[in-house]
Scaffold this active site. Structure first.
Site, short mmCIF file in Angstrom:
data_model
loop_
_atom_site.label_atom_id
_atom_site.label_comp_id
_atom_site.label_asym_id
_atom_site.label_seq_id
_atom_site.Cartn_x
_atom_site.Cartn_y
_atom_site.Cartn_z
N GLU A 80 33.30 48.92 41.83
CA GLU A 80 32.54 47.68 42.03
C GLU A 80 32.67 47.25 43.49
O GLU A 80 33.72 47.42 44.11
CB GLU A 80 33.12 46.61 41.11
CG GLU A 80 32.59 45.21 41.30
CD GLU A 80 33.39 44.18 40.49
OE1 GLU A 80 32.81 43.16 40.11
OE2 GLU A 80 34.59 44.41 40.25
N LYS A 97 25.62 43.18 36.72
CA LYS A 97 26.74 42.65 35.93
C LYS A 97 26.33 41.43 35.13
O LYS A 97 25.83 40.44 35.67
CB LYS A 97 27.90 42.31 36.87
CG LYS A 97 29.19 41.92 36.18
CD LYS A 97 30.28 41.76 37.24
CE LYS A 97 31.62 41.38 36.66
NZ LYS A 97 32.66 41.28 37.72
N CYS A 106 33.25 45.93 35.83
CA CYS A 106 34.46 45.15 35.74
C CYS A 106 34.58 44.33 34.45
O CYS A 106 34.83 44.89 33.39
CB CYS A 106 34.58 44.24 36.96
SG CYS A 106 36.27 43.62 37.24
#
Length: 343
Positions: A47, A128, A192
């Site tokens: 990320e 995300k 994440c």
């Protein structure tokens, strides 16, 4: 029959506020060459791989903030990161990499893309969905902040699986069989905090996903962010963070009968922010096949057989036979917790 794939997680050590983009790209190229020497066909980078994890900082200058973002839609042609994609194409290695994306209408997203070296283009993009943290920094001046909600919009592309063409061949006892489409693996991307949410994994599982790619920056000590009911040392907190990372990768890989690859940005950034390592490759049975030994730049490599996904998909987790969607209403109709009434 087998469908083998050689994959690698490219863990990266610290990237600081003072780190220059060419220096970071040079490190990524070194990792790419290391993976190539092992025969890797796919390499996953973390990320926000090109910069420090800037959302921990309160940034008031728009010019400074924009310097951490990639602008425009044609990412492989962006001058400051183009060498990475050019080298991937030259080596014949597919890469997935995370970065901060600034769209033409000025919105920011925490994004990852999948670049096909054979096609010479990005074939999938993910933004995300589960943004952690807060919009405003904590009052405690010593707190570790997480300001993704300040700098990014929640992802709007959903959890869309994709096939990667011309990457895997079907191999039988008679030799290599070229069966169009039969070897193409089904992949999905997460970033994440997404890995902690079962809903995203199940969306991919319902599309037959075989490999989930997940880059992350996870702090080992942040009591203002996640807290704990009992006193913990920084060492204990980091052990817990690594445990929880592996727990969700192993559990969700098993529950969706897929391989997963996770790549960390790790180590002590800017002398204060200690990020966990734990980059790993996990099997459809939940076993860790390979994992990082350090918190520095490191390649984690494994050769996998995508046919290993079939056991779970056709038996224990045969969704078509066993799922009961009429009983799962709260998952899509309810956001917060609604406790039952007292008797």
């Amino acid at each position: 029959m087998s469908r083998t794939l050689k994959i690698a997680a490219a863990q990266m050590g610290p990237v600081h506020l003072t780190s220059k983009r060419p220096e970071v790209i040079s490190r990524m190229l070194t990792l790419l060459h290391c993976a190539s020497s092992l025969g890797a066909q796919v390499v996953l980078f973390p990320e926000t791989a090109f910069t420090t994890f800037f959302p921990r900082h309160l940034i008031s200058s728009q010019e400074e903030l924009d310097s951490y973002f990639e602008h425009g839609d044609n990412i492989p042609e962006a001058a400051n990161i183009k060498p990475l994609f050019d080298e991937a194409k030259k080596l014949g290695i597919d890469i997935s990499v995370g970065f901060a994306e600034r769209t033409e209408d000025g919105k920011g997203y925490n994004t990852s893309v999948y670049y096909s070296s054979k096609k010479g283009e990005v074939i999938a993009k993910y933004r995300k969905v589960h943004l952690p943290g807060t919009k405003e920094p904590f009052e405690n001046p010593d707190a570790i902040n997480q300001l993704e909600k300040r700098y990014f919009e929640p992802g709007n592309l959903g959890f869309k699986a994709f096939r990667v063409p011309n990457l895997v061949e079907v191999v039988s006892k008679k030799g290599r069989e070229k069966v169009p489409g039969k070897g193409d693996p089904i992949m999905g991307m997460m970033i994440c905090n997404d890995r902690r949410w079962a809903e995203g994994w199940r969306c991919y599982g319902l599309q037959g996903v075989e490999v989930v790619l997940c880059g992350y920056n996870t702090v080992g000590w942040a009591p203002d962010l996640w807290g704990t009911r009992k006193p913990m040392t920084k060492e204990d907190a980091e052990k817990d963070a690594v445990f929880h990372h592996k727990l969700v990768m192993q559990g969700n890989s098993y529950m969706n009968s897929c391989f997963s690859i996770s790549a960390a940005k790790a180590g002590l950034e800017d002398g204060k922010y200690d990020l966990i390592g734990g980059s790993c490759i996990t099997s459809p049975e939940g076993h860790i096949l390979a994992e990082a030994k350090t918190k520095d730049d490191e390649i984690v490599f494994a050769e996998i057989d995508l046919e290993d996904c079939r056991q779970g998909k056709e038996k224990t987790f045969d969704f078509d036979r066993h799922r009961r969607v009429d009983q799962y209403g709260p998952i899509t109709t309810q956001t917060g917790v609604e406790e039952p009434e007292f008797l």
